[in-house]
Design a protein around this motif. Structure first.
Motif, PDB file in Angstrom:
ATOM      1  N   UNK A  21       0.840  -1.206   0.000  1.00  0.00           N
ATOM      2  CA  UNK A  21       0.000   0.000   0.000  1.00  0.00           C
ATOM      3  C   UNK A  21       0.873   1.253   0.000  1.00  0.00           C
ATOM      4  N   UNK A  22       1.970   1.211   0.750  1.00  0.00           N
ATOM      5  CA  UNK A  22       2.881   2.353   0.772  1.00  0.00           C
ATOM      6  C   UNK A  22       3.573   2.531  -0.568  1.00  0.00           C
ATOM      7  N   UNK A  23       3.969   1.429  -1.181  1.00  0.00           N
ATOM      8  CA  UNK A  23       4.609   1.525  -2.501  1.00  0.00           C
ATOM      9  C   UNK A  23       3.620   2.030  -3.550  1.00  0.00           C
ATOM     10  N   UNK A  24       2.373   1.621  -3.439  1.00  0.00           N
ATOM     11  CA  UNK A  24       1.348   2.121  -4.364  1.00  0.00           C
ATOM     12  C   UNK A  24       1.199   3.639  -4.232  1.00  0.00           C
ATOM     13  N   UNK A  25       1.280   4.127  -3.004  1.00  0.00           N
ATOM     14  CA  UNK A  25       1.199   5.579  -2.790  1.00  0.00           C
ATOM     15  C   UNK A  25       2.377   6.280  -3.460  1.00  0.00           C
ATOM     16  N   UNK A  26       3.565   5.716  -3.316  1.00  0.00           N
ATOM     17  CA  UNK A  26       4.755   6.303  -3.938  1.00  0.00           C
ATOM     18  C   UNK A  26       4.634   6.266  -5.455  1.00  0.00           C
ATOM     19  N   UNK A  27       4.204   5.128  -5.988  1.00  0.00           N
ATOM     20  CA  UNK A  27       4.107   4.969  -7.436  1.00  0.00           C
ATOM     21  C   UNK A  27       2.994   5.817  -8.053  1.00  0.00           C
ATOM     22  N   UNK A  28       2.014   6.217  -7.239  1.00  0.00           N
ATOM     23  CA  UNK A  28       0.948   7.074  -7.759  1.00  0.00           C
ATOM     24  C   UNK A  28       1.424   8.503  -7.986  1.00  0.00           C
ATOM     25  N   UNK A  29       2.588   8.821  -7.453  1.00  0.00           N
ATOM     26  CA  UNK A  29       3.224  10.121  -7.672  1.00  0.00           C
ATOM     27  C   UNK A  29       4.078  10.006  -8.929  1.00  0.00           C
TER      28      UNK A  29
ATOM     29  N   UNK B 255       7.939  15.433   7.797  1.00  0.00           N
ATOM     30  CA  UNK B 255       9.160  15.177   8.572  1.00  0.00           C
ATOM     31  C   UNK B 255      10.029  14.115   7.895  1.00  0.00           C
ATOM     32  N   UNK B 256       9.412  13.027   7.446  1.00  0.00           N
ATOM     33  CA  UNK B 256      10.197  12.003   6.752  1.00  0.00           C
ATOM     34  C   UNK B 256      10.699  12.525   5.412  1.00  0.00           C
ATOM     35  N   UNK B 257       9.829  13.251   4.710  1.00  0.00           N
ATOM     36  CA  UNK B 257      10.227  13.777   3.408  1.00  0.00           C
ATOM     37  C   UNK B 257      11.421  14.710   3.474  1.00  0.00           C
ATOM     38  N   UNK B 258      11.634  15.352   4.608  1.00  0.00           N
ATOM     39  CA  UNK B 258      12.762  16.273   4.757  1.00  0.00           C
ATOM     40  C   UNK B 258      14.080  15.558   4.980  1.00  0.00           C
ATOM     41  N   UNK B 259      14.025  14.234   5.256  1.00  0.00           N
ATOM     42  CA  UNK B 259      15.277  13.545   5.581  1.00  0.00           C
ATOM     43  C   UNK B 259      15.482  12.228   4.833  1.00  0.00           C
ATOM     44  N   UNK B 260      14.544  11.808   3.996  1.00  0.00           N
ATOM     45  CA  UNK B 260      14.656  10.499   3.348  1.00  0.00           C
ATOM     46  C   UNK B 260      14.254  10.634   1.884  1.00  0.00           C
ATOM     47  N   UNK B 261      14.479   9.578   1.103  1.00  0.00           N
ATOM     48  CA  UNK B 261      14.068   9.632  -0.299  1.00  0.00           C
ATOM     49  C   UNK B 261      13.140   8.468  -0.634  1.00  0.00           C
ATOM     50  N   UNK B 262      12.286   8.687  -1.608  1.00  0.00           N
ATOM     51  CA  UNK B 262      11.242   7.718  -1.950  1.00  0.00           C
ATOM     52  C   UNK B 262      11.811   6.421  -2.513  1.00  0.00           C
ATOM     53  N   UNK B 263      12.925   6.508  -3.216  1.00  0.00           N
ATOM     54  CA  UNK B 263      13.501   5.321  -3.843  1.00  0.00           C
ATOM     55  C   UNK B 263      14.035   4.353  -2.795  1.00  0.00           C
ATOM     56  N   UNK B 264      14.768   4.884  -1.814  1.00  0.00           N
ATOM     57  CA  UNK B 264      15.255   4.033  -0.727  1.00  0.00           C
ATOM     58  C   UNK B 264      14.094   3.396   0.023  1.00  0.00           C
ATOM     59  N   UNK B 265      13.070   4.182   0.288  1.00  0.00           N
ATOM     60  CA  UNK B 265      11.910   3.673   1.029  1.00  0.00           C
ATOM     61  C   UNK B 265      11.248   2.529   0.260  1.00  0.00           C
ATOM     62  N   UNK B 266      11.081   2.703  -1.036  1.00  0.00           N
ATOM     63  CA  UNK B 266      10.454   1.683  -1.882  1.00  0.00           C
ATOM     64  C   UNK B 266      11.247   0.385  -1.819  1.00  0.00           C
ATOM     65  N   UNK B 267      12.558   0.473  -1.988  1.00  0.00           N
ATOM     66  CA  UNK B 267      13.394  -0.733  -2.005  1.00  0.00           C
ATOM     67  C   UNK B 267      13.504  -1.386  -0.633  1.00  0.00           C
ATOM     68  N   UNK B 268      13.560  -0.587   0.409  1.00  0.00           N
ATOM     69  CA  UNK B 268      13.671  -1.162   1.748  1.00  0.00           C
ATOM     70  C   UNK B 268      12.399  -1.906   2.152  1.00  0.00           C
ATOM     71  N   UNK B 269      11.240  -1.404   1.747  1.00  0.00           N
ATOM     72  CA  UNK B 269      10.007  -2.149   2.049  1.00  0.00           C
ATOM     73  C   UNK B 269       9.975  -3.459   1.259  1.00  0.00           C
ATOM     74  N   UNK B 270      10.528  -3.465   0.065  1.00  0.00           N
ATOM     75  CA  UNK B 270      10.649  -4.709  -0.699  1.00  0.00           C
ATOM     76  C   UNK B 270      11.558  -5.707   0.031  1.00  0.00           C
ATOM     77  N   UNK B 271      12.641  -5.193   0.608  1.00  0.00           N
ATOM     78  CA  UNK B 271      13.546  -6.063   1.363  1.00  0.00           C
ATOM     79  C   UNK B 271      12.829  -6.665   2.563  1.00  0.00           C
ATOM     80  N   UNK B 272      12.037  -5.861   3.261  1.00  0.00           N
ATOM     81  CA  UNK B 272      11.262  -6.384   4.387  1.00  0.00           C
ATOM     82  C   UNK B 272      10.362  -7.537   3.942  1.00  0.00           C
TER      83      UNK B 272
END
Length: 348
Positions: free
Chosen positions: A172-180, A239-256
């Motif tokens: 669901x989180x990746x879908x939100x990222x990909x919708x951007x 707050x997260x957007x100011x310190x992280x990037x969407x690509x890392x977040x996408x890949x790390x959730x895949x790793x989980x």
């Protein structure tokens, strides 16, 4: 922060290659002559290698895990935003950042990167290996891999295998990222609006109904818009957007999602039964993302494991918040030999 830069190719579990792997890490204290005072902490999803920063109350100069008694190591995980090779790193083949062409990786790949760093630091024994959430996944996988001697394990708020429930939250989180649409535009801020929405989704799994009722309840009974809960979700996204990037977040959730302790091994029960290490497993009954039944399963199948139920209304985030109780519980576990479950459950 320190960095290890490897000149060797790093081959991932899926056969893809990362050239010139960089590993960012922090160390605290000094290793003793016997080399038996190493504490290795595996960080959660969007944290970094500075454990004294993101786990205060448990790690710090005057805390249970301090730099006077221990040699503490924390490595930033593969794919993360904080110094280790990640989607914003330069791909040596193209001379441009990877972005969404970064190779997909698994928890096992993350653990193999940890092992490279341990070898570089000449660490052959980890006295205490600790982690929560995705950090707990790494703790279990590294132990099952049997590539380094481990004295004691502390496993918090994770599972032996990613559940359909946790995978659904991540998807669901990746879908939100990909919708951007900017996620596909290949720049450092790509997918930022989607990342903020993804963080809002994640928060619902990190906390629960009772947490929000306690912390975001309206005091003005006449309000009809811009509720506290609404502004809190937006604030956390920003707050997260100011310190992280969407690509890392996408890949790390895949790793989980890839976490499966018995993949290519005989069975889950046998894999856990072969962990011959004194283990403390901590679960929180209010955790929605990793229900405490998953930690109970781990504790019931590791021969030398004990389980502690952390009583907190803060759900999955409890392990980052309830550090006073954790200090007492973990401290007791480390002091006692052959501790019994009934004794541990009396702590706190």
């Amino acid at each position: 922060m320190k960095q290890l830069k490897s000149s060797d190719d790093f081959i991932l579990e899926n056969g893809e290659c990362i050239e010139g792997l960089t590993i960012a890490y922090h160390t605290y204290g000094k290793i003793n002559a016997a080399k038996d005072n190493v504490v290795w902490v595996c960080h959660p999803l969007t944290a970094n290698s500075n454990a004294f920063e993101w786990w205060p109350g448990l790690f710090g100069e005057n805390e249970l895990f301090n730099d006077k008694d221990h040699y503490i190591v924390c490595a930033n995980v593969l794919g993360s935003h904080y110094g280790t090779t990640n989607p914003l790193s330069i791909n040596p083949t193209t001379g441009q950042p990877y972005y969404h062409t970064f190779p997909q990786f698994t928890i096992r790949d993350i653990v193999r990167v940890h092992q490279l760093l341990a070898d570089f630091l000449d660490i052959t024994e980890i006295a205490i290996l600790i982690g929560g959430s995705i950090g707990g996944q790494q703790v279990l996988e590294w132990t099952a891999a049997s590539t380094i001697l481990i004295g004691r394990l502390i496993v918090i708020g994770c599972s032996a295998q990613a559940s359909p429930w946790s995978i659904a939250f991540n998807e669901s989180q990746r879908m939100a990222i990909q919708s951007d649409s900017s996620f596909y535009s290949s720049h450092d801020l790509g997918g930022m609006r989607g990342l903020k929405a993804a963080r809002s989704i994640a928060l619902l799994s990190y906390r629960n109904y009772y947490t929000y009722s306690k912390t975001q309840k309206e005091t003005d009974q006449q309000v009809t818009d811009d509720y506290k809960a609404s502004s809190y979700q937006r604030y956390q996204g920003d707050k997260l957007g100011s310190r992280f990037n969407a690509y890392s977040y996408w890949y790390l959730t895949k790793a989980m999602d890839s976490h499966h302790l018995s993949r290519n091994r005989i069975s889950m029960q046998q894999t856990l039964s072969e962990i011959d290490v004194e283990t403390l497993v901590i679960g929180t009954p209010s955790d929605l993302l990793f229900p405490s039944s998953e930690q109970e399963y781990i504790a019931n199948n590791i021969p030398n494991a004990v389980y502690y139920a952390l009583d907190s209304s803060y759900g999955h985030d409890s392990f980052l918040i309830e550090t006073v109780t954790l200090t007492e519980v973990i401290g007791n576990f480390l002091k006692q030999e052959n501790i019994q479950t009934k004794e541990l459950l009396q702590i706190g």
